[in-house]
Design a protein around this motif. Sequence first.
Motif, mmCIF file in Angstrom:
data_model
loop_
_atom_site.group_PDB
_atom_site.id
_atom_site.type_symbol
_atom_site.label_atom_id
_atom_site.label_comp_id
_atom_site.label_asym_id
_atom_site.label_seq_id
_atom_site.Cartn_x
_atom_site.Cartn_y
_atom_site.Cartn_z
ATOM 1 N N HIS A 108 58.497 -9.832 -18.715
ATOM 2 C CA HIS A 108 59.634 -10.201 -17.850
ATOM 3 C C HIS A 108 59.212 -10.130 -16.383
ATOM 4 O O HIS A 108 59.710 -9.288 -15.627
ATOM 5 N N TRP A 132 65.495 -8.069 -21.126
ATOM 6 C CA TRP A 132 64.741 -7.180 -20.236
ATOM 7 C C TRP A 132 65.329 -5.775 -20.165
ATOM 8 O O TRP A 132 64.621 -4.800 -19.879
ATOM 9 N N THR A 173 61.861 -10.272 -13.259
ATOM 10 C CA THR A 173 63.006 -9.351 -13.239
ATOM 11 C C THR A 173 62.852 -8.331 -12.118
ATOM 12 O O THR A 173 61.960 -7.470 -12.155
#
Length: 338
Positions: free
Chosen positions: A144, A114, A147
């Motif tokens: 992602h 990420w 995240t």
Amino acid sequence: AISKGLTWKLYFEFAQIEERANELEKSRKAYVQSVRYCQPNLLWKVWLGGARTEINFNNITIARKLLYRSLTQVPVKMRATVFLELSRLEEYAANITKARAILQKAQIEAKHEWKVFLESVLLEMRSNNIERALEEAKQALTIHRGTGRLWAIRIQLTQILGLDLQDEVFKEALNEVPKSGEVWCEGARIAMKQKRFDEAQKFLEFAIQFTPQYGDSFIEYIRLEIERNNCNCDTSRLEQLCVNADPNYGTMWLFCKKNTLDSTRQVMRTAKQMILEELNLLNTSTNNSTNNSTNNSTNDSTNDKLGLLSLYHVFRSIHNLNDEERRRAIYGSDQIKP
């Protein structure tokens, strides 16, 4: 006797010590010894460390050669680390198009990482391409989604579309990453803009509880105390709380850390002084434009641009910094470790 596996690390550390002492030739000699003792599968780290040292002395061509050598030897699962360094080098050298191309390649080869996607967003922010940065953030979250740092930066960028939409993205983020301190900090920023101080305090307490190493939460807490109480409010308890947490990252945090040797307490005091200067600047601007302002959104936009610790100012000012300050802005607190 020291093992060969440890010897190369010692020389690596010596090289960085000499770099900090501004002794480039001694640093290079230490790196040579590190290469001599290093295992072949770890040599890429030495090239990486050497490149960062050369960048710090503005030796871009040498640094680039070392990074490409590192890229040929790095294990597949660690290639993202070298791609990040290559992109930052090209950005520092003002080759923005090349930096983008490197990150686009990294997103394909290291899709699992990420940080590569976050760097693409930050590159656009540092280039003042806010709309493009927002699109990069949205695309990153399709891959992602869990995240927190990507959600936080999307919330930051959404301020260009207005507070209502920004608040919607914040609520969406909480459903995905409810324990992200960065996201809670963004919620506090939104609440403070709307003078919802009690709510902002609750959000900041969550932020510090979940992610104490994120320095921006403490800086926003100082802002909250000053805005809710007064310019002479006592922030010593907050300072001590921050010292105990020992934050090590955050856009505002690193902006306020004027020297690598600044203590946590010193960073907090620098931030407080900048916030006080910012509020004075904003008050002056508000008084001068009271009869000319047409709506709150215009005022919010103006305040975001005038604030010394606004994201607009922090990223906009990067282009006016000296080389050392630009390196700190681009590389942040990331260190090359053996």
